[in-house]
Design an enzyme around this catalytic site. Structure first.
Site, PDB file in Angstrom:
ATOM      1  N   GLY A  44       0.834  -1.193   0.000  1.00  0.00           N
ATOM      2  CA  GLY A  44       0.000   0.000   0.000  1.00  0.00           C
ATOM      3  C   GLY A  44       0.869   1.243   0.000  1.00  0.00           C
ATOM      4  O   GLY A  44       1.802   1.361  -0.780  1.00  0.00           O
ATOM      5  N   ASP A  45       0.556   2.184   0.908  1.00  0.00           N
ATOM      6  CA  ASP A  45       1.330   3.433   0.960  1.00  0.00           C
ATOM      7  C   ASP A  45       2.119   3.537   2.249  1.00  0.00           C
ATOM      8  O   ASP A  45       2.373   4.607   2.762  1.00  0.00           O
ATOM      9  CB  ASP A  45       0.390   4.634   0.804  1.00  0.00           C
ATOM     10  N   GLU A  46       2.524   2.366   2.802  1.00  0.00           N
ATOM     11  CA  GLU A  46       3.292   2.313   4.052  1.00  0.00           C
ATOM     12  C   GLU A  46       4.764   2.085   3.751  1.00  0.00           C
ATOM     13  O   GLU A  46       5.108   1.120   3.049  1.00  0.00           O
ATOM     14  CB  GLU A  46       2.824   1.120   4.891  1.00  0.00           C
TER      15      GLU A  46
END
Lengths: 214, 335
Positions: free
Chosen positions: B249-251
């Site tokens: 994801g955006d981690e």
């Protein structure tokens, strides 16, 4: 593909690798790639020290022969010549030259070739070879089947799966050249060759020393 | 000339082997008289010592040490008793020969020899098949040495290719394919290593702000582009030895190795969040994201548990988001 080895019906990678190198060195990497793509072979080709499905040898040869519009036999004969005379395969030429000082010595040494090969590569069973002198300058070579003959049969050994007689025609002709002999070689059926030495010293023999080149 | 051999059974008459036969059968032999003079040489030794037949003929009758240097036993008197022998050519001591000294009737001596380092002798002395006895397996041995070298060469190259393939598979298993950063599994390994070491380090956990909107309004290609750009920023703002990972994801997680200074760690985090607050152009559009960070500094010799570090970084990140996003919150390591 190791499963083929367990069933004793595998072809030795050395055989397939030799076919691959022959096609690549003579007709180019792109030609080999096209043959490999036709048959959906693994991208890196064959490994000399693994075993494979025995159907692959004839399949590769037939595919290459079809692309070149040649017969399989003539391709095999060229392969025999390649194994001895191509600069990249000088190791094979050297190993065969150990057979003796002259061309006739070399022919007689073929009797012992399968046994010698087994010393170096125990699971590579070559067909038995029997050389008879019909006259001082005339010989008959009879090709048996892998694992037969005088040596103890090698059970479960990977079979050759490539017709070997035509390879021998090219190989023996190239070795005659190497020894400087002029010969006539004729296949007598699928398992026998007749070799007539027309001139044992037609040209000077190529250099051979026992010591391996550095 | 001929040499008489003593029969093992006295009832059997002595047989005579012509010297010419011995010359061919044992091309590396020396025959000595009771006085220690050379009375015969095998074909190969004749060639090596004399160079030609005439010179070899002239060596006959000369003392042993004109042609040879004895290495074992110590002297000719001991040699005359028979037994193991080791010697070299006097004029070319590179290639020792060893063998057996056999006493003959009347005090004469027969030395049967072979080269110790056969391949070297064959190479340096240019030996041929004719230099070995007809039943000698030397040539077969040389064949086998060469054939084995070819086989082990093939095995070596197979091993090399397998090793390369294994390294590539391992690399792929640890890499996030989109950004080229490390993946979660690689981060877990690196974090475990850092936690076990005595050195301090900093862990920065980053979440992108408004990433979902970019994906929803500009499409996945824009989202992928943003993630790749983030990876580029992280790479530029950190040192080569730091570990940069995308956890999915955006981690993202940045592991700053050897970072013991809270102010410097915070500077790195601020530079990253500042750069990520600028719009990222994509096909004529501007992707407006930002980043929130949670920073934990593990002091030297803290030996934290990896899960505890991640939990505390997550808590700091949550605090950053609550405080209005686009910033990093640093918290001290709680043992």
């Amino acid at each position: 593909m190791s499963g083929f080895g367990k069933r004793g019906r595998a072809v030795h990678g050395l055989i397939l690798r030799a076919i691959q190198c022959f096609l690549r060195d003579i007709w180019g990497a792109a030609f080999w790639q096209a043959v490999a793509d036709d048959l959906r072979l693994p991208a890196q080709g064959f490994e000399a020290m693994l075993t494979y499905d025995p159907a692959l040898g004839p399949a590769v040869l037939d595919r290459a022969a079809a692309r070149l519009n040649r017969s399989r036999d003539s391709l095999l004969e060229d392969m025999g010549t390649y194994l001895v005379s191509h600069p990249r395969r000088d190791g094979v030429r050297r190993l065969l030259r150990f057979g003796g000082a002259g061309f006739a010595d070399f022919l007689h040494s073929l009797d012992h070739l399968p046994g010698r090969v087994r010393l170096a590569v125990p699971d590579l069973a070559l067909p038995s070879l029997r050389v008879q002198a019909l006259a001082p300058d005339s010989f008959r070579l009879t090709v048996g089947t892998p694992g037969d003959g005088l040596a103890a049969p090698v059970l479960a050994a990977p079979v050759l799966a490539v017709p070997v007689t035509m390879v021998l025609v090219g190989l023996i002709r190239a070795m005659a050249d190497d020894h400087g002999a002029l010969v006539l070689i004729e296949a007598e059926g699928d398992t026998s060759l007749r070799i007539d030495v027309l001139d044992g010293q037609h040209a000077s023999a190529r250099d051979f020393r026992l010591a391996a080149p550095a | 000339m001929s040499v008489a051999f003593p029969p093992s059974d006295p009832a059997v008459p002595r047989s005579l082997v012509p010297m010419s036969v011995l010359d061919r059968l044992t091309p590396l032999h020396v025959a000595l008289t009771a006085e220690g003079r050379i009375s015969g040489l095998g074909l190969t030794l004749r060639r090596l010592i004399g160079g030609d037949a005439a010179a070899a003929g002239s060596i006959a009758g000369l003392p042993f040490d004109t042609g040879f240097t004895l290495r074992r036993p110590a002297d000719l008197a001991l040699l005359a008793l028979g037994g193991p022998v080791e010697l070299t050519l006097r004029d070319d001591p590179r290639h020792p020969m060893r063998g057996l000294a056999l006493p003959l009737p009347g005090g004469a001596l027969f030395l049967a020899l072979a080269f110790v380092d056969l391949p070297a002798a064959v190479r340096d002395l240019d030996l041929t098949e004719a230099d070995f006895g007809p039943t000698d397996h030397t040539v077969d041995l040389l064949w086998l040495i060469e054939a084995n070298a070819a086989v082990s060469g093939e095995l070596r190259s197979l091993n090399r290719r397998l090793q390369g393939a294994q390294a590539m598979a391992q690399e792929q298993a640890l890499t996030d394919p989109l950004t080229g950063l490390r993946n979660r599994r690689a981060l877990e390994g690196a974090l475990a290593d850092h936690c076990a070491g005595a050195e301090g380090f900093a862990l920065l956990q980053l979440d992108l702000d408004r990433f979902k909107q970019v994906n929803d309004t500009l499409g996945h290609a824009a989202g992928d582009h943003v993630l790749i750009e983030v990876a580029r920023v992280l790479t530029q703002e950190t040192r080569a030895g730091d570990t940069l990972a995308r956890l999915g994801g955006d981690e993202f997680v940045v592991l700053l190795s050897g970072m013991a200074d809270a102010t410097r760690a915070m500077q790195v985090a601020d530079r990253i969040t500042r750069r990520l607050s600028r719009p990222i152009p994509f096909e004529g559009q501007a992707c407006r994201i930002g980043a929130s960070g949670g920073l934990i500094l593990a002091p030297a010799r803290a030996f934290p548990a990896p899960e505890a570090i991640l939990r505390q970084a997550d808590a700091a990140l949550y605090a950053a988001k609550r405080a209005g996003r686009g910033r990093t919150v640093a918290q001290d390591w709680q043992a």
